[in-house]
Design a protein around this motif. Structure first.
Motif, PDB file in Angstrom:
ATOM      1  N   LYS A 123       2.557 -11.941  -8.311  1.00 53.00           N
ATOM      2  CA  LYS A 123       3.034 -10.689  -7.708  1.00 53.00           C
ATOM      3  C   LYS A 123       3.271 -10.829  -6.211  1.00 53.00           C
ATOM      4  O   LYS A 123       4.127 -10.146  -5.646  1.00 53.00           O
ATOM      5  N   ALA A 124       2.508 -11.665  -5.546  1.00 51.88           N
ATOM      6  CA  ALA A 124       2.672 -11.868  -4.102  1.00 51.88           C
ATOM      7  C   ALA A 124       2.158 -13.258  -3.766  1.00 51.88           C
ATOM      8  O   ALA A 124       0.959 -13.518  -3.844  1.00 51.88           O
ATOM      9  N   ASP A 125       3.055 -14.130  -3.392  1.00 47.44           N
ATOM     10  CA  ASP A 125       2.697 -15.517  -3.119  1.00 47.44           C
ATOM     11  C   ASP A 125       2.098 -15.638  -1.717  1.00 47.44           C
ATOM     12  O   ASP A 125       2.167 -14.722  -0.889  1.00 47.44           O
ATOM     13  N   ILE A 126       1.533 -16.794  -1.446  1.00 48.83           N
ATOM     14  CA  ILE A 126       1.011 -17.093  -0.114  1.00 48.83           C
ATOM     15  C   ILE A 126       2.147 -16.984   0.911  1.00 48.83           C
ATOM     16  O   ILE A 126       3.281 -17.376   0.640  1.00 48.83           O
ATOM     17  N   PHE A 127       1.822 -16.407   2.056  1.00 50.91           N
ATOM     18  CA  PHE A 127       2.721 -16.124   3.187  1.00 50.91           C
ATOM     19  C   PHE A 127       3.584 -14.873   2.980  1.00 50.91           C
ATOM     20  O   PHE A 127       4.366 -14.509   3.851  1.00 50.91           O
ATOM     21  N   SER A 128       3.434 -14.184   1.853  1.00 49.48           N
ATOM     22  CA  SER A 128       4.103 -12.892   1.685  1.00 49.48           C
ATOM     23  C   SER A 128       3.139 -11.790   2.110  1.00 49.48           C
ATOM     24  O   SER A 128       1.960 -12.039   2.381  1.00 49.48           O
ATOM     25  N   ALA A 129       3.648 -10.562   2.188  1.00 42.02           N
ATOM     26  CA  ALA A 129       2.845  -9.446   2.687  1.00 42.02           C
ATOM     27  C   ALA A 129       2.551  -8.440   1.574  1.00 42.02           C
ATOM     28  O   ALA A 129       3.367  -8.228   0.681  1.00 42.02           O
ATOM     29  N   VAL A 130       1.383  -7.833   1.668  1.00 39.25           N
ATOM     30  CA  VAL A 130       1.033  -6.688   0.823  1.00 39.25           C
ATOM     31  C   VAL A 130       0.900  -5.471   1.731  1.00 39.25           C
ATOM     32  O   VAL A 130       0.114  -5.471   2.679  1.00 39.25           O
ATOM     33  N   ILE A 131       1.705  -4.465   1.451  1.00 39.01           N
ATOM     34  CA  ILE A 131       1.602  -3.179   2.136  1.00 39.01           C
ATOM     35  C   ILE A 131       0.736  -2.290   1.260  1.00 39.01           C
ATOM     36  O   ILE A 131       1.076  -2.016   0.112  1.00 39.01           O
ATOM     37  N   CYS A 132      -0.388  -1.860   1.787  1.00 42.40           N
ATOM     38  CA  CYS A 132      -1.357  -1.168   0.948  1.00 42.40           C
ATOM     39  C   CYS A 132      -0.939   0.272   0.669  1.00 42.40           C
ATOM     40  O   CYS A 132      -0.598   1.019   1.587  1.00 42.40           O
ATOM     41  N   ASN A 133      -0.954   0.647  -0.615  1.00 38.99           N
ATOM     42  CA  ASN A 133      -0.668   2.034  -0.976  1.00 38.99           C
ATOM     43  C   ASN A 133      -1.924   2.822  -1.321  1.00 38.99           C
ATOM     44  O   ASN A 133      -1.882   4.048  -1.424  1.00 38.99           O
ATOM     45  N   GLN A 134      -3.047   2.131  -1.507  1.00 42.49           N
ATOM     46  CA  GLN A 134      -4.334   2.813  -1.630  1.00 42.49           C
ATOM     47  C   GLN A 134      -5.459   1.810  -1.374  1.00 42.49           C
ATOM     48  O   GLN A 134      -5.292   0.605  -1.555  1.00 42.49           O
ATOM     49  N   TYR A 135      -6.605   2.356  -0.939  1.00 43.24           N
ATOM     50  CA  TYR A 135      -7.723   1.538  -0.493  1.00 43.24           C
ATOM     51  C   TYR A 135      -8.970   1.910  -1.285  1.00 43.24           C
ATOM     52  O   TYR A 135      -9.205   3.086  -1.571  1.00 43.24           O
ATOM     53  N   VAL A 136      -9.791   0.913  -1.588  1.00 40.24           N
ATOM     54  CA  VAL A 136     -11.044   1.167  -2.299  1.00 40.24           C
ATOM     55  C   VAL A 136     -12.107   0.199  -1.779  1.00 40.24           C
ATOM     56  O   VAL A 136     -11.808  -0.939  -1.434  1.00 40.24           O
ATOM     57  N   GLU A 137     -13.335   0.688  -1.702  1.00 40.61           N
ATOM     58  CA  GLU A 137     -14.462  -0.155  -1.302  1.00 40.61           C
ATOM     59  C   GLU A 137     -15.197  -0.583  -2.575  1.00 40.61           C
ATOM     60  O   GLU A 137     -15.964   0.192  -3.147  1.00 40.61           O
ATOM     61  N   HIS A 138     -14.952  -1.820  -2.990  1.00 44.20           N
ATOM     62  CA  HIS A 138     -15.457  -2.244  -4.292  1.00 44.20           C
ATOM     63  C   HIS A 138     -16.968  -2.431  -4.321  1.00 44.20           C
ATOM     64  O   HIS A 138     -17.574  -2.505  -5.400  1.00 44.20           O
TER      65      HIS A 138
END
Length: 240
Positions: free
Chosen positions: A95-110
């Motif tokens: 879904k997202a390779d190394i050096f790509s970016a993830v823009i967070c659409n929600q956050y959770v404290e696991h």
């Protein structure tokens, strides 16, 4: 830091947050530093680039330092938006390779867990939320910046906890329980404190590691940090 009246705060529209000095170093080389101060463990820089002024802050690693930093800044400055740039490990490399970016659409404290008294895992007591939503307008700007810089990106859930996870089964269980696309140690507490101060927040994490974090992270962290700094700076210049 005590709560300050609005007229005692220093005006600054945008604050860029980084956990580590190495994540912010490339950005700080490309701006004019007007002033810097330390508040607790947090280092805060007032900077200027292309006649636009904004803040850059280095919090320190982990949830405690992250929460302390953003709360201090929110008390000292009139911040209109917080942007967190940094690196993270990916749960699904397809879904997202190394050096790509993830823009967070929600956050959770696991690692938040009061399930012994009947709460769902991850529930943040007081605000009674498991998932903290991302700011859609800041996410749109982040996407526009990534496109303009030709950096591949996806949107997804980021989960945070005070452990650098490399062991496969533990990472897998977090993914299955929370739908996490990637893991870090600061995004969710940043989002939690931004939420209670009613300041829009967005985290963009550049992927440094996947199947073998203990090997991949040291090899890739410098390049990923530079990419994260590039995205954060471009966002600041659009928003400041």
């Amino acid at each position: 830091v005590d709560n300050l009246a609005d007229n005692d705060r220093i005006t600054a529209m945008v604050c860029l947050l980084f956990a580590m000095e190495k994540e912010a170093s490339e950005l700080l080389k490309n701006v004019e530093i007007l002033e810097n101060r330390c508040v607790g463990y947090t280092e805060i820089f007032e900077v200027k680039k292309d006649e636009k002024k904004f803040l850059v802050a280095i919090s320190g690693i982990g949830k405690g330092f992250a929460a302390s930093a953003i709360a201090s800044i929110a008390n000292l400055y009139k911040v209109d938006s917080f942007i967190n740039g940094g690196v993270a490990g990916i749960q699904n490399k397809s879904k997202a390779d190394i050096f790509s970016a993830v823009i967070c659409n929600q956050y959770v404290e696991h690692d938040m867990d009061t399930s012994a008294i009947g709460d769902p895992k991850g529930l943040i007591s007081g605000i009674n939320m498991v998932y903290l939503p991302g700011c859609k307008s800041l996410m749109e700007v982040a996407g526009q910046v990534c496109k303009s810089l030709s950096i591949p990106y996806v949107e997804g859930t980021i989960s945070s906890g005070d452990t650098f996870l490399s062991e496969g089964e533990k990472k897998k269980s977090i993914t299955e329980e929370f739908g996490s696309l990637c893991l870090d140690m600061e995004s969710a507490p940043f989002a939690q404190i931004a939420s209670v101060f009613h300041v829009p927040f967005c985290a963009i994490r550049v992927i440094s590691d996947a199947e073998h974090p203990e090997v991949e992270y040291p090899l890739n962290v410098k390049k990923c940090s530079a990419i994260a700094s590039q995205i954060a700076l471009a966002m600041a210049l659009r928003l400041a």
